[in-house]
Motif scaffolding. Structure first.
Motif, short mmCIF file in Angstrom:
data_model
loop_
_atom_site.label_atom_id
_atom_site.label_comp_id
_atom_site.label_asym_id
_atom_site.label_seq_id
_atom_site.Cartn_x
_atom_site.Cartn_y
_atom_site.Cartn_z
N HIS A 34 14.63 -0.50 4.19
CA HIS A 34 13.82 -1.45 4.54
C HIS A 34 13.40 -1.46 6.14
O HIS A 34 12.30 -1.82 6.46
CB HIS A 34 14.69 -2.87 4.26
CG HIS A 34 13.86 -3.89 4.47
ND1 HIS A 34 12.67 -4.45 3.71
CD2 HIS A 34 13.72 -4.86 5.69
CE1 HIS A 34 12.06 -5.58 4.33
NE2 HIS A 34 12.80 -5.77 5.45
N ALA A 35 14.29 -1.36 6.94
CA ALA A 35 13.88 -1.15 8.56
C ALA A 35 12.92 -0.13 8.69
O ALA A 35 12.00 -0.34 9.31
CB ALA A 35 15.33 -0.91 9.48
N ALA A 36 13.06 1.08 7.93
CA ALA A 36 11.99 1.91 8.09
C ALA A 36 10.83 1.41 7.58
O ALA A 36 9.68 1.98 8.37
CB ALA A 36 12.79 3.33 7.57
N PHE A 37 10.79 1.05 6.49
CA PHE A 37 9.66 0.46 6.15
C PHE A 37 8.69 -0.43 6.82
O PHE A 37 7.76 -0.54 6.82
CB PHE A 37 9.94 -0.51 4.39
CG PHE A 37 9.07 -1.47 4.12
CD1 PHE A 37 7.59 -0.96 3.78
CD2 PHE A 37 9.21 -2.65 4.41
CE1 PHE A 37 6.84 -2.06 3.38
CE2 PHE A 37 8.21 -3.82 3.98
CZ PHE A 37 7.17 -3.58 3.57
N GLN A 38 9.57 -1.19 7.42
CA GLN A 38 8.87 -2.07 8.53
C GLN A 38 7.88 -1.72 9.41
O GLN A 38 6.93 -2.11 9.77
CB GLN A 38 9.95 -3.17 9.03
CG GLN A 38 10.63 -3.98 8.34
CD GLN A 38 9.93 -5.29 7.87
OE1 GLN A 38 8.97 -5.34 7.62
NE2 GLN A 38 10.69 -6.35 7.63
N GLU A 39 8.48 -0.38 9.95
CA GLU A 39 7.56 0.29 10.76
C GLU A 39 6.65 1.31 10.18
O GLU A 39 5.45 1.09 10.39
CB GLU A 39 8.46 1.20 11.76
CG GLU A 39 9.41 0.61 12.50
CD GLU A 39 10.28 1.48 13.23
OE1 GLU A 39 9.80 2.81 13.53
OE2 GLU A 39 11.58 1.10 14.07
N GLY A 152 8.82 1.73 1.26
CA GLY A 152 10.06 2.62 1.33
C GLY A 152 10.32 3.02 -0.04
O GLY A 152 10.03 2.39 -1.12
N VAL A 153 11.24 4.02 0.10
CA VAL A 153 11.50 4.49 -1.47
C VAL A 153 12.94 5.09 -1.44
O VAL A 153 13.58 5.52 -0.50
CB VAL A 153 10.64 5.81 -1.55
CG1 VAL A 153 11.10 6.66 -2.86
CG2 VAL A 153 9.27 5.50 -1.66
N LEU A 154 13.63 4.49 -2.34
CA LEU A 154 15.08 4.84 -3.03
C LEU A 154 15.04 5.71 -3.96
O LEU A 154 14.37 5.57 -5.04
CB LEU A 154 15.87 3.73 -3.05
CG LEU A 154 16.08 2.54 -1.92
CD1 LEU A 154 16.65 1.09 -2.43
CD2 LEU A 154 16.72 2.96 -0.87
#
Length: 459
Positions: A34-39, A152-154
């Protein structure tokens, strides 16, 4: 069990062992994604596209390495594994080229404002649960679309191709994808359900059986989260009265046996009109009897093993139950001696309603041949299924076949005088118990996008 051991289905030998992570570790990985998605969501469409081009290049650079791992883990023919990686790279290229246009703002003229804008925003972290039959493609299909969207992807991959999932994550980062934006979770089913419920997970996509689809849809529904489900099927190929039988036999055999008979969109039921039934069956059986099964790494092997022995045993049970209820084994139909998860190319005739070969999905190299009175009856039988993913029509009258496909065939995809698995430019998905939602063709990048309506007053 806290570990996963992968097994080579051609030899029965252990490959590697991986540790499952705990619920707390999985939670931390979700939060890092999620943190990576925010960027990532703040980067322009063109920037995202450029990264996806890099991922495509990295896939090609590591094609042989990834292909060999897939063949070792699930028994795919090595040439098919290489083709699969190339398809994955092509998906990256197509998405990078077309994604920015598909996601560009759209201008509208609402009646209650000076102008309107439709803006496609990413929604967050998307959780994908994927099967083993295409260890790279199933992942790339949803992951690349969602990365283009800005999500983002899981990934929770099938246990027997754990190594392939982890290798794809490595390749993504080598291609320039930011750390944690694509994250593999080696977890069990209980932790998986907790991931669906996690407040940072905003959507769920599954490729699997209709039973698994119902469970995932229920879990996601409890949290009001959108889903895309690509589920099982029992695809019908119609051999009409005017079909070129040499073409029909070649296409139908390829449709059934491709990927060792383990593809959701494989042909499974072959509905043949009375006028050409006997000749088709004779040629079809001869082609299946000529199939050479063996080492998937050998260039002269036509078909490798199934992915696991338990899956092979399930297929045998379905064949036996069908025979008990009146089906006839025209060829194959018996587990061979020796190591590995091999099963022969099999043709069943006298297939009728009430048999697994008619009603259910046989996920292995077993073709169910069904006799129809005429072309109209063949279409009726094709639609007599709880599934609706794909199908095919064999006919010299292409325009008639197109009309049947468009107006009468109750599936998401139809192949006329050919067989194919997927193409980046065409939508992929089904109806009825085969699921809902679409991937590819520009559709997948909008499945987990927020189509925002922005109303602007007159200047």
């Amino acid at each position: 069990m806290n570990q996963v051991t992968t097994i080579n289905p051609a030899t029965g030998e252990d490959l590697s062992t991986y540790d499952r992570i705990s619920a707390d570790e999985a939670k931390h990985k979700v939060e890092a994604c999620h943190a990576a998605f925010q960027e990532w969501k703040m980067r322009s469409l063109e920037d995202r596209a450029e990264v996806l081009r890099g991922v495509g290049k990295a896939l090609r650079d590591h094609k042989d390495e990834l292909a060999q791992l897939m063949t070792d883990e699930v028994g795919k023919l090595i040439k098919d594994s290489r083709d699969e990686v190339e398809l994955c790279a092509a998906i990256c290229d197509y998405t990078a080229e077309n994604g920015p246009k598909e996601l560009a703002d759209e201008k509208r003229e609402p009646g209650n404002a000076g102008r309107g804008i439709v803006h496609y925003s990413p929604i967050g972290v998307i959780y994908g649960i994927q099967p083993w039959n295409f260890p790279a493609y199933q992942v790339i299909r949803y992951a690349i679309a969602n990365l283009m969207t800005g999500n983002g992807v899981l990934l929770k991959h099938a246990a027997n191709c754990t190594g392939s999932g982890l290798k794809i994550a490595e390749i993504f980062e080598k291609g320039g994808l930011p750390e944690n934006l694509f994250t593999v979770l080696v977890i069990d089913h209980d932790v998986s359900d907790a991931i669906i419920a996690h407040n940072k997970v905003r959507g769920v996509t599954l490729t699997g059986s209709d039973g698994a689809g119902k469970h995932i849809a229920e879990e996601a529904g409890k949290a009001l989260k959108p889903t895309v489900l690509e589920l099982g099927s029992n695809d019908a190929y119609l051999v009409l009265e005017d079909a070129d039988l040499d073409v029909a036999v070649k296409v139908c055999a390829n449709a059934r046996l491709y990927n060792n008979g383990q593809t959701c969109i494989n042909g499974k039921r072959f509905i043949v009109t009375e006028a050409v039934y006997d000749e088709f069956v004779e040629k079809f059986v001869a082609r299946f009897e000529a199939v050479k099964t063996g080492d998937p790494n050998s260039d002269d092997t036509d078909m490798g093993p199934m992915a696991r022995t338990d899956l092979r045993d399930d297929v045998q049970k379905q064949v036996d139950q069908s025979v008990e209820k009146g089906a006839t084994i025209a060829c194959g139909g018996e587990i061979p001696d020796g190591p590995g998860a091999f099963y022969p190319a099999t043709v069943l005739t006298d297939v009728a309603k009430g048999q697994p070969a008619y009603d259910d999905e046989i996920f292995g190299p077993v073709a169910s041949v069904i006799r129809a009175k005429d072309d109209e009856d063949a279409m009726r039988i094709a639609n007599d299924s709880r599934y609706g993913l794909g199908g095919g029509i064999l006919s010299r009258n292409t325009e008639k076949a197109i009309e049947l496909a468009a107006q009468h065939f109750d599936t998401g995809m139809i192949f006329i005088n050919t067989f194919g698995v997927a193409d980046p430019s065409m939508p992929f998905g089904g109806v009825k118990n085969s699921g809902y939602g679409r991937e590819h063709g520009g559709f997948g990048i909008k499945e987990f996008a927020n189509a925002k309506a922005i109303f602007v007053g007159a200047d």
